[in-house]
Design a protein around this motif. Structure first.
Motif, PDB file in Angstrom:
ATOM      1  N   TYR A  32       0.827  -1.180   0.000  1.00 33.96           N
ATOM      2  CA  TYR A  32       0.000   0.000   0.000  1.00 33.96           C
ATOM      3  C   TYR A  32       0.875   1.248   0.000  1.00 33.96           C
ATOM      4  O   TYR A  32       1.997   1.243   0.498  1.00 33.96           O
ATOM      5  N   TYR A  34       1.062   4.898   1.660  1.00 34.49           N
ATOM      6  CA  TYR A  34       0.564   5.693   2.777  1.00 34.49           C
ATOM      7  C   TYR A  34       1.164   7.083   2.724  1.00 34.49           C
ATOM      8  O   TYR A  34       2.309   7.263   2.330  1.00 34.49           O
ATOM      9  N   TYR A  36       1.679  10.423   5.337  1.00 36.77           N
ATOM     10  CA  TYR A  36       1.612  11.047   6.648  1.00 36.77           C
ATOM     11  C   TYR A  36       2.237  12.427   6.543  1.00 36.77           C
ATOM     12  O   TYR A  36       2.999  12.711   5.624  1.00 36.77           O
ATOM     13  N   TYR A  46      -1.702  10.804  10.210  1.00 40.73           N
ATOM     14  CA  TYR A  46      -2.141  10.024   9.057  1.00 40.73           C
ATOM     15  C   TYR A  46      -2.970  10.897   8.130  1.00 40.73           C
ATOM     16  O   TYR A  46      -3.818  11.696   8.584  1.00 40.73           O
ATOM     17  N   HIS A  49      -4.353   6.573   2.541  1.00 40.60           N
ATOM     18  CA  HIS A  49      -3.597   5.477   1.957  1.00 40.60           C
ATOM     19  C   HIS A  49      -4.418   4.807   0.866  1.00 40.60           C
ATOM     20  O   HIS A  49      -5.643   4.970   0.808  1.00 40.60           O
ATOM     21  N   ARG A  91       4.180   0.301   2.119  1.00 46.52           N
ATOM     22  CA  ARG A  91       4.216  -0.721   3.166  1.00 46.52           C
ATOM     23  C   ARG A  91       3.500  -1.981   2.757  1.00 46.52           C
ATOM     24  O   ARG A  91       2.371  -1.967   2.312  1.00 46.52           O
ATOM     25  N   LEU A  96       6.317   0.578   9.142  1.00 50.91           N
ATOM     26  CA  LEU A  96       6.237   1.858   8.449  1.00 50.91           C
ATOM     27  C   LEU A  96       7.625   2.481   8.524  1.00 50.91           C
ATOM     28  O   LEU A  96       8.044   2.933   9.577  1.00 50.91           O
TER      29      LEU A  96
ATOM     30  N   PHE B  34       4.934   0.500  17.467  1.00 47.83           N
ATOM     31  CA  PHE B  34       6.252   0.806  16.914  1.00 47.83           C
ATOM     32  C   PHE B  34       6.866   1.949  17.710  1.00 47.83           C
ATOM     33  O   PHE B  34       6.171   2.850  18.151  1.00 47.83           O
ATOM     34  N   THR B  49       9.713  -2.943  16.724  1.00 49.06           N
ATOM     35  CA  THR B  49       8.305  -3.290  16.548  1.00 49.06           C
ATOM     36  C   THR B  49       7.928  -4.242  17.663  1.00 49.06           C
ATOM     37  O   THR B  49       8.655  -5.217  17.919  1.00 49.06           O
ATOM     38  N   ASN B  51       4.786  -6.654  19.360  1.00 50.21           N
ATOM     39  CA  ASN B  51       3.464  -7.249  19.301  1.00 50.21           C
ATOM     40  C   ASN B  51       3.045  -7.648  20.707  1.00 50.21           C
ATOM     41  O   ASN B  51       3.867  -8.145  21.485  1.00 50.21           O
ATOM     42  N   ARG B  97      -1.164   0.261  15.950  1.00 52.72           N
ATOM     43  CA  ARG B  97      -2.058  -0.183  14.881  1.00 52.72           C
ATOM     44  C   ARG B  97      -2.867  -1.362  15.367  1.00 52.72           C
ATOM     45  O   ARG B  97      -2.366  -2.178  16.145  1.00 52.72           O
ATOM     46  N   ASN B 100      -5.669  -5.561  11.637  1.00 51.28           N
ATOM     47  CA  ASN B 100      -5.519  -5.694  10.196  1.00 51.28           C
ATOM     48  C   ASN B 100      -4.214  -5.042   9.744  1.00 51.28           C
ATOM     49  O   ASN B 100      -4.000  -3.871   9.958  1.00 51.28           O
ATOM     50  N   ALA B 101      -3.362  -5.787   9.106  1.00 52.44           N
ATOM     51  CA  ALA B 101      -2.033  -5.268   8.754  1.00 52.44           C
ATOM     52  C   ALA B 101      -2.100  -4.126   7.756  1.00 52.44           C
ATOM     53  O   ALA B 101      -1.153  -3.385   7.611  1.00 52.44           O
ATOM     54  N   ASN B 102      -3.203  -3.968   7.063  1.00 47.25           N
ATOM     55  CA  ASN B 102      -3.282  -2.906   6.081  1.00 47.25           C
ATOM     56  C   ASN B 102      -4.053  -1.693   6.571  1.00 47.25           C
ATOM     57  O   ASN B 102      -4.442  -0.850   5.785  1.00 47.25           O
ATOM     58  N   THR B 103      -4.280  -1.614   7.857  1.00 42.18           N
ATOM     59  CA  THR B 103      -4.883  -0.398   8.393  1.00 42.18           C
ATOM     60  C   THR B 103      -3.780   0.602   8.716  1.00 42.18           C
ATOM     61  O   THR B 103      -2.615   0.254   8.841  1.00 42.18           O
ATOM     62  N   GLU B 104      -4.191   1.840   8.829  1.00 42.23           N
ATOM     63  CA  GLU B 104      -3.217   2.879   9.124  1.00 42.23           C
ATOM     64  C   GLU B 104      -2.747   2.786  10.568  1.00 42.23           C
ATOM     65  O   GLU B 104      -3.454   2.302  11.434  1.00 42.23           O
ATOM     66  N   ALA B 105      -1.549   3.251  10.808  1.00 44.91           N
ATOM     67  CA  ALA B 105      -1.012   3.358  12.153  1.00 44.91           C
ATOM     68  C   ALA B 105      -1.192   4.792  12.633  1.00 44.91           C
ATOM     69  O   ALA B 105      -1.122   5.731  11.849  1.00 44.91           O
ATOM     70  N   PHE B 106      -1.443   4.941  13.921  1.00 45.48           N
ATOM     71  CA  PHE B 106      -1.619   6.265  14.508  1.00 45.48           C
ATOM     72  C   PHE B 106      -0.464   6.538  15.470  1.00 45.48           C
ATOM     73  O   PHE B 106       0.029   5.635  16.132  1.00 45.48           O
TER      74      PHE B 106
END
Lengths: 108, 116
Positions: A32, A34, A36, A46, A49, A91, A96, B34, B49, B51, B97, B100-106
């Motif tokens: 994808y 992205y 920012y 953000y 994306h 990504r 990221l 992260f 990173t 988890n 995050r 879902n691995a394809n969601t955005e990170a904040f």
């Protein structure tokens, strides 16, 4: 993760559209794009994306070329508060990884 | 967007002491967090990173014994800078995050660490 190339800096007049380019010629099919931005001394924010279709939200539009090797972030009506460093990130896996970004300055 | 909170926003500590920085996801469960550091006029550099419930994965060149990361719950990760030295002075930023691995990170607002 694929690397990205962005111009180091850009200027745009207030009220005009700001178009920020990004090259990602080594992007693979499941990665994808992205975007920012980081305003001075704050955490990144953000923006948007996408995978292959163009995307639009309340902040910006993302245009991805058909071959997916480049994209453009469009801020339709730039304001002074849009002055920031804009990062384009590709990504696929978890991480990221930030490049150097584009320092966008909006001028009155 | 989702809210990620870091605490403290800034901290000054003496050389040789340890400093703990907290990163909380306030309105979602963060399976992955992260940690980044950023020097003046430079980009963000990914440190590690983490988890939830497992050991952090550190980037090459980042000392795991110096930068201790704990991700004990789905809403909290901590970074402890042990035996801090002036060269550790930097802007530390966390990101979170959900599944879902394809969601955005904040991102959190960052922590300015100054070691004197």
């Amino acid at each position: 993760d694929a690397k990205t190339t962005q111009p180091p800096s850009m200027d745009c007049a207030e009220g005009r559209a700001a178009n920020l380019p990004c090259n990602h010629s080594t992007i693979s099919g499941n990665e994808y794009v992205y975007w920012y931005r980081q305003i001075h001394s704050q955490g990144p924010q953000y923006i948007i994306h996408g995978l292959k279709n163009n995307e639009t939200n309340e902040m910006a539009s993302l245009i991805i070329t058909e071959d997916r090797k480049s994209s453009t972030l469009i801020l339709p009506h730039a304001t002074l508060r849009d002055t920031a460093v804009y990062y384009c990130i590709v990504r696929g896996a978890q991480k990221l990884v930030f490049g150097q970004g584009t320092r966008l300055t909006i001028n009155p | 967007g989702a809210v990620v909170s870091q605490h403290p926003s800034w901290v000054i500590c003496k050389s040789g002491t340890s400093v703990k920085i907290e990163c909380r996801s306030l309105d979602f469960q963060a399976t992955t967090m992260f940690w980044y550091r950023q020097f003046p006029k430079q980009s963000l550099m990914l440190m590690a990173t983490s988890n939830e419930g497992s050991k952090a994965t550190y980037e090459q060149g980042v000392e795991k014994d110096k930068f201790l990361i704990n991700h004990a719950s789905l809403t909290l990760s901590t970074l402890t800078v042990t035996s801090a030295h002036p060269e550790d002075s930097s802007f530390y930023i966390c990101s979170a995050r959900w599944q879902n691995a394809n969601t955005e990170a904040f991102f959190g607002q960052g922590t300015r660490l100054t070691v004197v």
